[in-house]
Design an enzyme around this catalytic site. Structure first.
Site, PDB file in Angstrom:
ATOM      1  N   LYS B  95       0.820  -1.214   0.000  1.00  0.00           N
ATOM      2  CA  LYS B  95       0.000   0.000   0.000  1.00  0.00           C
ATOM      3  C   LYS B  95       0.855   1.266   0.000  1.00  0.00           C
ATOM      4  O   LYS B  95       0.444   2.305  -0.518  1.00  0.00           O
ATOM      5  CB  LYS B  95      -0.935  -0.006   1.209  1.00  0.00           C
ATOM      6  CG  LYS B  95      -1.961  -1.144   1.204  1.00  0.00           C
ATOM      7  CD  LYS B  95      -3.162  -0.869   0.315  1.00  0.00           C
ATOM      8  CE  LYS B  95      -4.115  -2.051   0.253  1.00  0.00           C
ATOM      9  NZ  LYS B  95      -5.116  -1.952  -0.810  1.00  0.00           N
ATOM     10  N   GLU B 117      -9.959   6.174   2.584  1.00  0.00           N
ATOM     11  CA  GLU B 117     -10.833   5.164   3.176  1.00  0.00           C
ATOM     12  C   GLU B 117      -9.941   4.011   3.625  1.00  0.00           C
ATOM     13  O   GLU B 117      -8.844   3.838   3.107  1.00  0.00           O
ATOM     14  CB  GLU B 117     -11.827   4.647   2.130  1.00  0.00           C
ATOM     15  CG  GLU B 117     -11.308   3.514   1.230  1.00  0.00           C
ATOM     16  CD  GLU B 117     -10.221   3.949   0.256  1.00  0.00           C
ATOM     17  OE1 GLU B 117     -10.035   5.169   0.080  1.00  0.00           O
ATOM     18  OE2 GLU B 117      -9.530   3.075  -0.321  1.00  0.00           O
ATOM     19  N   SER B 376       1.913  -9.840  -0.799  1.00  0.00           N
ATOM     20  CA  SER B 376       1.490  -8.434  -0.711  1.00  0.00           C
ATOM     21  C   SER B 376       1.634  -7.816   0.662  1.00  0.00           C
ATOM     22  O   SER B 376       1.752  -6.601   0.768  1.00  0.00           O
ATOM     23  CB  SER B 376       0.047  -8.301  -1.182  1.00  0.00           C
ATOM     24  OG  SER B 376      -0.816  -9.075  -0.376  1.00  0.00           O
TER      25      SER B 376
HETATM   26  C1  LIG Z   1      -1.628  -7.138   2.454  1.00  0.00           C
HETATM   27  C2  LIG Z   1      -2.745  -6.804   1.536  1.00  0.00           C
HETATM   28  N1  LIG Z   1      -2.856  -7.473   0.390  1.00  0.00           N
HETATM   29  C3  LIG Z   1      -3.866  -7.201  -0.462  1.00  0.00           C
HETATM   30  C4  LIG Z   1      -4.818  -6.266  -0.181  1.00  0.00           C
HETATM   31  C5  LIG Z   1      -5.939  -6.066  -1.139  1.00  0.00           C
HETATM   32  O1  LIG Z   1      -5.864  -4.842  -1.814  1.00  0.00           O
HETATM   33  P1  LIG Z   1      -5.437  -4.807  -3.342  1.00  0.00           P
HETATM   34  O2  LIG Z   1      -6.255  -5.821  -4.050  1.00  0.00           O
HETATM   35  O3  LIG Z   1      -5.740  -3.413  -3.750  1.00  0.00           O
HETATM   36  O4  LIG Z   1      -4.006  -5.117  -3.453  1.00  0.00           O
HETATM   37  C6  LIG Z   1      -4.741  -5.523   1.018  1.00  0.00           C
HETATM   38  C7  LIG Z   1      -5.737  -4.484   1.359  1.00  0.00           C
HETATM   39  O5  LIG Z   1      -5.789  -3.976   2.458  1.00  0.00           O
HETATM   40  C8  LIG Z   1      -3.672  -5.811   1.891  1.00  0.00           C
HETATM   41  O6  LIG Z   1      -3.542  -5.156   3.060  1.00  0.00           O
END
Ligand SMILES: Cc1ncc(COP(=O)(O)O)c(C=O)c1O
Ligand SMILES: Cc1ncc(COP(=O)(O)O)c(C=O)c1O
Lengths: 256, 394, 394, 256
Positions: B95, B117, B376
């Site tokens: 993020k 948000e 992620s």
């Molecule tokens: C660690 C992590 N992975 C994935 C996501 C999902 O978001 P996005 O699909 O935008 O990557 C989030 C959202 O809070 C997250 O914190």
């Protein structure tokens, strides 16, 4: 020219300022009677909300009305059904979000509205660039696609909006969502910017909470839209007589 | 000879990726969207801005994040797995890449305040972090249910000097937080930038956020080369709004790699959704027969969103990317396996992608495949929840 | 001309740094200490081992961690501040550097199990992490009081496949966890390596841990050059056992930089201690007039240790480094200031070093000084505690 | 040769196996009487613990004894004071950790012990390499510095330890801390390794919990040290008669 604009121009031609109250369709069992009461008390047209789960342009009052109405199973169809019981001879304007009509089918939705004597529609999440398909659908029925002009709208864009809006131009008095902050705000300036190129009826909405504010706004426009103040009364349990009293208060302030 | 079709390029001038995207916002926000689009186009072609963005990512956010070969898990599954370690980025997930870009843009536009948000709080903490660094005022909207579930993330944002506003409307979760942020933005747009947390919202947001996240894929592609991997067979990412997936896909969209996005079964906009308009975009949404948006339900707050970014809807439609869903029941086991085998506790969001890999190893993922997993985020935020779940089960 | 005196070189053959250090362990452990020393000397001169260690740090642990200029805090304090970002290393602090080195040594020695002591759980989580990665069995000893205070870190270690043993003897905190780990080591030394968490314990541990942590100082020195800083005026680190301080000091010991270590006032072995022998080393210890070891008391579990690494005792004695103490009362304010100004929530341990910098800016830290702060860890682990403290105050 | 070694050799010369119980100094008000009871029951020498806050080489039983004794304010001095009341003619051996004597001053501590008729000392956290200063201090007084040999100690190192130990050689039966696991373990092998180069008395300790174990260990050595089993009895509230009974049990097993 769509019938909505003809009707509103006709009223304006009499020198009368337009008073347009907003009701959330299906919010109570007797919501149709509320509409009738408002008309009796002097409303010139009525805006009818078709509820959406995510009313991004609405403040807390109308949000609550959306969600409460949805819990009763309200749909576009159920509202149209209810309206068949309506005994009042003023123009009706739907207010909803794009996903509702998109899901219903744009042409089908416009046709359904027109069949139910709703001859205008306000879709606040449809800006100029995205409004084409909906206008096309509206043009296939006698439904006016009402566009909003915001205080932040730059002049060239105001001109385009004024040229493309149907029925009337909705002049946002404020950079705000419905019912958020009260007062005439930038309404006068927005109306003036519309007037530069167009004589379409221009109504001020968003933030008109008291008869006095309505009076001031009406002085610089063709009329006002009153939403949250009215919906709040109904959420608080008010019935037709409270609606009537409230609208009469606005009416007499505007007319004085 | 005709030019080859290129994927994940710029959206068209109306902000469309194929039939998805667009800009479904009130007139009041149109000038802000146009201003943002112009500012981004200008900035993104300004070497000085790009240099600043990359410098902050490097000096502050810890980029490049490494690519880690997952040898023990790979052996266990019969795959050759590489993980792109966004869990090591500052604040614990991808993020931060986006918010650094957007807060720099905010400064460039001369605005002094950002709003955001947040669901679980990851994007909120990231925004609060980037805002603190630049001295921007910051307000974060968070569903009341989430502020209660994630009390520590609320406090974290407050420590960073942000104001957290509990949203009491609707389902009081992420979708309502977006609505509320939009409402604030309408009101304060003159001095406020809305820092959206994923590849969603009105044009130009899905594009901007993807561009700011595409550093993930760019780095990963370069790093895989160091391991002698030219192009991985499969690139896997979890999908909430879709920003981490978009970021890593961007590095491989025009290669032969399969692109796989994993949604939560209870928030599966591709699997269970249909086209609609919400939050400023036309995309795939979970909705009922009347167009009312459904609430998503997932063990993982970050995937608890009924929509998906419009570019993903497009990639799904043209079949350039595949999207599958994983149910809550498979997530904890995947989190545990990765933890035990590799010493990396992933976020519950990420664990969805791991779970799919585990499920499909030897199936949709043929044995011996080279897989790039976008890791992620880290699981620290989720440990208490996982413990409660395991405790309840035992 | 005589050779210049060099600081932070190898200890003498008896494991002494000046008069401190040594190997005060039962005979039963002497062979293991000798084996470890030999294995380390061998490994540390083996290019393949060093390459493996560095590769794991890079690919798995996220090294190099960046150096971040703290512009807003610097402006506020009238200093030029650079932060070495160990908070961005995998598991959230510098502890991972050491455990990666030691677990690789464990494999090299042909042992299949590691044990560790932990206070708040940082070193325990790091060890569990490195053990999971290599498939080593891992047992972590943790004072019962700490297992209750840090229940989530206990669970984190369990998720990573480790066994956590609550230590019920003595004060049931860190010092007792060390005792218990030593006892286990005596019993299982044939197949078990004791992965000590700081620059303490019997020779060769203080040396090994310093060497494995010295990557911090090496990187920082190189990175500062990129900012045009040849040698910082002051290098500041917090000191529990002293491993993060030793690691960063190592990069600057033979320059003109002042080296400053900050202890917790309630665990100040330099300020309030005297020479003694504990946990296998001769060092400065907090003890009573009879040589009984006192319990440390600090808001920060990682500084809650009555001793200090022997090399620090030596550096203090020869005045190459300075050590000061910060009381609990100044720590929260420092944590908040760094969070708000820079978007980095530090560990409570690290916040001690920040607090000293705040207190001494314009004083012991002359205005305009260039300061290198070792940002040893992130504050996520401490957020609940900080909230409880602020809540109790308000 | 220090008096401790002379005394122990003298017992050994009679063919008797040495029985050395361990008491934590200051653990109870009447701990001196416990020592006397043990001697009456056949102890040949007594080990006296001087408590330390961090007894790294001790298992739970002796740890608890350390900490309980400390809460009563026990110090090296208070133990020596108490010992002035002791009426028994066997050798006494202190057992403590290095920091205690270091803090007291090595020479002063050795002198104090000798003055209190303690002619030996076991410091388990002092391995060969670190023991020099303490041996020097002991040599200034008639205190034997007893060294431990562990099952893990390699042969050359056993030779050095056997050469440098004074009084006797403490053969750890196990890789364990006191009271942890029971049985003779590697004691026989450790003693044999000592015997290769030295005929210093060699006692087996650590893990001798029952008379039977003591008997087996004594058969392959010059005697045994009994610690946790005894301390447990006292922690559980046992008095002199329980001590006496326990020691008699060990004595008769060893002698049988
Ligand atoms: C660690 C992590 N992975 C994935 C996501 C999902 O978001 P996005 O699909 O935008 O990557 C989030 C959202 O809070 C997250 O914190
Ligand atoms: C973040 C952090 N900093 C510092 C310390 C203190 O240890 P050391 O002095 O060995 O660096 C700890 C110990 O847990 C820690 O977690």
């Amino acid at each position: 020219m769509k019938s909505l604009e003809r009707d509103l121009r006709a009223v304006r031609a009499t020198g009368r300022k337009l008073l347009v109250p907003y009701f959330m369709g299906g919010l109570t069992n007797d919501w149709i009677e509320h509409v009738e009461a408002a008309v009796l008390a002097g409303a010139d047209a009525v805006e009818i909300g078709i509820p959406f789960s995510d009313p991004m342009m609405d403040g807390p009052v109308i949000q609550e009305a959306d969600l409460r109405s949805l819990t009763f199973g309200t749909t576009l169809d159920s509202i149209c059904d209810d309206l068949s019981r309506l005994d009042a001879a003023v123009p009706l304007i739907a207010m909803t979000y794009y996903n509702i009509v998109l899901h219903y089918g744009l042409e089908r939705a416009a046709g359904k509205l027109a069949d139910s004597d709703i001859h205008g529609a306000i879709i606040p999440d449809l800006p100029l660039e995205e409004t084409g398909p909906w206008i096309a659908a509206c043009d296939g029925a006698d439904v006016a696609s009402v566009l909003l002009v915001a205080p932040s709208t730059p002049p060239e864009r105001v001109d385009q909006l004024a040229a493309r809006t149907q029925g009337f131009a909705y002049a946002s008095a404020r950079m705000a969502v419905t019912g958020q902050s009260a007062g005439g705000g930038d309404g006068e300036r927005v109306v003036a910017s519309i007037r530069r190129t167009s004589d379409v009826p221009a109504l001020i909405g968003i933030g008109i909470a008291t008869p006095n504010q309505a009076k001031e706004a009406a002085e610089v426009s063709d009329g006002v839209i009153v939403g949250s103040a009215l919906v709040q009364v109904i959420l608080d349990g008010g019935g037709s007589s409270e609606v009537e009293a409230l609208i009469m208060g606005f009416r007499s302030a505007i007319d004085s | 000879m005709s030019d080859p079709v290129l994927y994940m390029e710029e959206p068209d001038e109306r902000g469309r990726f194929g039939e998805f995207g667009g800009r479904f916002v009130p007139e009041a926000l149109i000038p802000a969207c146009l201003e943002l689009e112009a500012a981004f186009i200008d900035a993104w072609s300004d070497a000085a801005f790009i240099e600043e963005y990359r410098t902050v990512l490097r000096e502050f956010a810890g980029r490049p994040t490494p690519v880690t070969p997952l040898l023990r898990l790979g052996e266990h599954l019969g795959l050759r797995i590489f993980a792109k370690r966004e869990d090591l980025a500052h604040t614990g997930s991808h993020k931060i890449n986006n918010v650094i870009g957007q807060t720099l843009l905010t400064k460039r536009m001369g605005k002094r305040r950002v709003i955001a948000e947040t669901g679980a709080g990851q994007h909120g903490v990231a925004t609060a972090t980037a805002a603190a660094r630049l001295g921007l005022e910051c307000t974060v909207f968070m569903g009341e249910v989430d502020t209660e579930r994630q009390i520590l993330n609320v406090f974290r944002m407050e420590l960073l000097g942000s104001r957290v506003v509990p949203v009491t409307s609707g389902s009081r979760t992420l979708k309502d937080a977006v609505n509320e942020a939009m409402r604030d933005w309408v009101t304060c747009v003159a001095d406020t930038h809305y820092c959206i947390g994923s590849v969603m919202g009105p044009h130009p947001f899905p594009w901007i956020v993807r561009e700011f996240q595409s550093i993930i894929g760019q780095e990963a592609s370069r790093q895989l080369a160091d391991f002698g991997v030219d192009v991985p067979d499969v690139v896997i990412a979890c999908v909430g709004g879709g920003s981490n997936a978009a970021g890593i896909f961007a590095g491989f969209a025009n290669t032969s790699s399969r692109l796989v996005g994993i949604e939560a079964a209870g928030g599966s906009a591709v699997g269970n959704g249909s086209p609609g308009v919400l939050h400023g975009m036309r995309s795939l949404l979970m909705q009922d027969e009347f167009g009312q948006i459904e609430e998503a339900h997932s063990i993982s707050a970050g995937l608890d969103y009924p929509g998906i970014g419009p570019e993903h809807a497009h990639l799904a439609q043209i079949r350039r990317a595949e999207y599958y869903a994983i149910g809550d029941e498979d997530v904890i086991g995947a989190l545990r396996l990765l933890s035990e085998k590799e010493g990396i506790i992933p976020a519950l969001e990420t664990a969805h992608a791991v779970a799919w890999m585990i499920r499909e190893a030897g199936g949709a993922l043929p044995t011996g495949s080279t897989v790039l997993l976008n890791l992620s985020g880290r699981g620290d935020k989720d440990v208490a929840q996982v413990q409660a779940i395991l405790h309840a089960e035992s």
